[in-house]
Design an enzyme around this catalytic site. Structure first.
Site, mmCIF file in Angstrom:
data_model
loop_
_atom_site.group_PDB
_atom_site.id
_atom_site.type_symbol
_atom_site.label_atom_id
_atom_site.label_comp_id
_atom_site.label_asym_id
_atom_site.label_seq_id
_atom_site.Cartn_x
_atom_site.Cartn_y
_atom_site.Cartn_z
ATOM 1 N N HIS A 51 -9.318 41.633 -37.977
ATOM 2 C CA HIS A 51 -9.799 40.292 -38.386
ATOM 3 C C HIS A 51 -10.908 40.489 -39.417
ATOM 4 O O HIS A 51 -12.038 40.819 -39.062
ATOM 5 C CB HIS A 51 -10.341 39.525 -37.171
ATOM 6 C CG HIS A 51 -10.846 38.150 -37.496
ATOM 7 N ND1 HIS A 51 -10.732 37.101 -36.628
ATOM 8 C CD2 HIS A 51 -11.466 37.633 -38.580
ATOM 9 C CE1 HIS A 51 -11.265 36.010 -37.156
ATOM 10 N NE2 HIS A 51 -11.729 36.319 -38.362
ATOM 11 N N HIS B 35 -12.639 39.095 -43.366
ATOM 12 C CA HIS B 35 -12.717 38.220 -44.541
ATOM 13 C C HIS B 35 -13.151 39.051 -45.740
ATOM 14 O O HIS B 35 -14.250 39.629 -45.725
ATOM 15 C CB HIS B 35 -13.738 37.094 -44.306
ATOM 16 C CG HIS B 35 -13.389 36.230 -43.133
ATOM 17 N ND1 HIS B 35 -12.600 35.109 -43.249
ATOM 18 C CD2 HIS B 35 -13.683 36.360 -41.822
ATOM 19 C CE1 HIS B 35 -12.442 34.570 -42.051
ATOM 20 N NE2 HIS B 35 -13.081 35.310 -41.165
ATOM 21 N N LYS C 133 -2.279 32.164 -39.663
ATOM 22 C CA LYS C 133 -3.588 31.853 -39.107
ATOM 23 C C LYS C 133 -3.757 30.362 -38.835
ATOM 24 O O LYS C 133 -3.551 29.534 -39.727
ATOM 25 C CB LYS C 133 -4.652 32.324 -40.108
ATOM 26 C CG LYS C 133 -6.062 32.048 -39.678
ATOM 27 C CD LYS C 133 -6.569 33.058 -38.672
ATOM 28 C CE LYS C 133 -7.870 32.584 -38.048
ATOM 29 N NZ LYS C 133 -8.636 33.668 -37.473
ATOM 30 N N HIS D 172 -8.091 30.739 -34.538
ATOM 31 C CA HIS D 172 -9.514 30.428 -34.372
ATOM 32 C C HIS D 172 -9.534 29.445 -33.204
ATOM 33 O O HIS D 172 -9.200 28.275 -33.370
ATOM 34 C CB HIS D 172 -10.104 29.821 -35.649
ATOM 35 C CG HIS D 172 -11.549 29.477 -35.483
ATOM 36 N ND1 HIS D 172 -12.564 30.196 -36.047
ATOM 37 C CD2 HIS D 172 -12.148 28.502 -34.741
ATOM 38 C CE1 HIS D 172 -13.731 29.682 -35.684
ATOM 39 N NE2 HIS D 172 -13.503 28.646 -34.893
ATOM 40 N N HIS E 117 -11.721 36.597 -32.305
ATOM 41 C CA HIS E 117 -13.151 36.540 -31.961
ATOM 42 C C HIS E 117 -13.411 35.797 -30.650
ATOM 43 O O HIS E 117 -13.963 34.707 -30.626
ATOM 44 C CB HIS E 117 -14.009 35.984 -33.100
ATOM 45 C CG HIS E 117 -13.518 34.739 -33.809
ATOM 46 N ND1 HIS E 117 -12.973 33.667 -33.167
ATOM 47 C CD2 HIS E 117 -13.516 34.412 -35.123
ATOM 48 C CE1 HIS E 117 -12.659 32.742 -34.043
ATOM 49 N NE2 HIS E 117 -12.968 33.167 -35.243
ATOM 50 N N ASP F 49 -14.416 40.314 -37.806
ATOM 51 C CA ASP F 49 -14.742 38.994 -38.355
ATOM 52 C C ASP F 49 -15.880 39.111 -39.364
ATOM 53 O O ASP F 49 -16.665 38.168 -39.527
ATOM 54 C CB ASP F 49 -15.067 37.986 -37.242
ATOM 55 C CG ASP F 49 -15.148 36.547 -37.769
ATOM 56 O OD1 ASP F 49 -14.583 36.270 -38.840
ATOM 57 O OD2 ASP F 49 -15.799 35.724 -37.104
HETATM 58 C C1 NCD Z 1 -15.685 32.804 -41.016
HETATM 59 C C2 NCD Z 1 -15.850 32.719 -42.541
HETATM 60 O O1 NCD Z 1 -16.991 32.702 -43.027
HETATM 61 O O2 NCD Z 1 -14.839 32.696 -43.246
HETATM 62 N N1 NCD Z 1 -16.913 32.407 -40.424
HETATM 63 C C3 NCD Z 1 -17.324 32.657 -39.154
HETATM 64 O O3 NCD Z 1 -18.366 32.130 -38.791
HETATM 65 N N2 NCD Z 1 -16.665 33.437 -38.334
HETATM 66 C C4 NCD Z 1 -14.529 31.971 -40.575
HETATM 67 C C5 NCD Z 1 -14.077 32.264 -39.162
HETATM 68 O O4 NCD Z 1 -13.674 33.380 -38.845
HETATM 69 O O5 NCD Z 1 -14.122 31.355 -38.326
HETATM 70 ZN ZN ZN Z 2 -13.052 35.076 -39.205
HETATM 71 ZN ZN ZN Z 3 -12.657 32.010 -36.959
#
Ligand code: NCD
Ligand code: ZN
Ligand code: ZN
Length: 347
Positions: free
Chosen positions: A13, A15, A98, A135, A173, A246
């Site tokens: 997971h 970003h 997702k 999520h 998460h 995450d």
């Molecule tokens: C994530 C993001 O910034 O893209 N933020 C977070 O607080 N975890 C999005 C997500 O995973 O929910």
């Molecule tokens: Zn995330």
């Molecule tokens: Zn998330």
């Protein structure tokens, strides 16, 4: 035990964003992890196979020359995602779809308003063998932010699993005792990922003695007893719990604001943080399954052949990184980690 050698881990997971941010953060993940499930919540979101494959090329371009890092792509589910896109996605090498409930988190405005609108697409996902990555928060004016995960499990996730008997689901998460109990149950279709911040911190770290925006993420850090249940689940040796950082970079000015963004940036130090959490639980020998073996088994992929060695040595965490013109503040900025990555080897 002062060193630990394990197969190169993967991040299930992550970003990576786009543009300058992508170029700043991709090398951090690629230095540690072999593969990553890359989240599709860009602006605009990655909703088609074609867009996912184009994004994959931009990620590969952002890697250091010769890096073997493999981005595993996902699509962002909307109320309008056509069922036919699922077959194209599976054929195009997309690894998951997702689900962002609309309004739950960063860039979720185009997310699903009611999962009942996606029934045919979910059936196509089952047929194509594509897992749904969720999520897991239910949003609503009547739902307290600390209860969103439990509300999602009861009113969305359990009915979904009952309606779609072949659907594979990853509860991303996991942040509550209820979520931890669910994913460590005996449903072979259901897995859970755990972040370093939810294993190491609780809401006191975020809120007591000052508001710390770099510990603010969604789902929000919970109570200490939730954290203890998460640590027990993650270190239990259960085959369907695995690593998902995450890691979610935002520029410093967007975090340190009167309405700050949700997301913790952890990629460069995530593996040492997991080692700390596992060591605190007396379960360092189970880190290998969590970080390197359980994820590939669930996604039907081989374990990485390279290895990585962690060494117990107090190591400073940078106060910030640069991403184009922006500053990026990592989790535990200016502090130290008890472990560091000593070497990584080819097979
Ligand atoms: C994530 C993001 O910034 O893209 N933020 C977070 O607080 N975890 C999005 C997500 O995973 O929910
Ligand atoms: Zn995330
Ligand atoms: Zn998330």
């Amino acid at each position: 035990m002062d060193t630990l050698t394990i197969p190169r881990p993967d991040d299930w997971h992550l970003h990576l964003r786009d543009g300058e941010m992508l170029r700043a953060v991709a090398p951090h993940s690629a230095a540690v992890f072999g593969r990553a499930i890359v989240m599709p919540n860009l602006t605009p979101p990655v909703t088609t196979t074609e867009a996912a494959l184009a994004y994959r090329e931009r990620i590969l371009d952002a890697l250091p020359t010769g890096s073997p890092f493999q981005p595993l792509m996902t699509l962002y589910l909307t109320d309008q995602t056509p069922p036919g896109e699922m077959e194209r996605a599976a054929a195009g090498g997309v690894h998951g779809i997702k689900l962002y409930p609309a309004g739950a988190t960063t860039n979720s405005a185009s997310g699903v308003t009611d999962l009942r609108r996606c029934e045919e697409t979910l059936a196509a996902m089952e047929a194509a063998g594509l897992p749904l990555l969720v999520h897991g928060e239910r949003v609503g004016d009547d739902i307290d932010i600390f209860d969103r995960e439990a509300a999602f499990i009861d009113t969305v996730l359990l009915p979904l699993l009952a309606r779609h008997p072949r659907l594979k689901v990853v509860l991303e998460h996991v942040t509550t005792a209820a979520g931890a109990e669910l994913v460590t149950g005996d449903d072979p279709r259901l897995a859970g990922t755990f972040t370093p911040q939810h294993l190491l911190y609780d809401r006191n770290h975020l809120l007591a003695g000052g508001l710390r925006p770099h510990y603010y993420c969604m789902p929000i850090l919970k109570r200490r007893r939730d954290r203890e249940a998460l640590l027990e689940a993650a270190t239990s040796g259960h085959p369907r719990v695995f690593l998902g950082t995450d890691s979610a970079p935002h520029p410093r000015h967007s975090k340190e604001s009167s309405c700050g963004c949700a997301g913790c940036y952890s990629a460069p130090i995530a593996l040492p943080l997991y080692a700390e959490a596992f060591e605190a639980a007396g379960a360092l020998e189970r880190l290998e399954a969590f970080a390197s073996r359980n994820g590939p088994a669930f996604y039907g992929l081989p374990v990485n052949e390279e290895t990585i060695t962690l060494e117990r040595r107090e190591t400073p965490v940078p106060v910030s990184y640069t991403a184009g013109n922006a500053e990026l503040i990592p989790l535990r900025a200016g502090g130290t980690t008890a472990w560091r990555i000593a070497v990584s080897h080819s097979p």
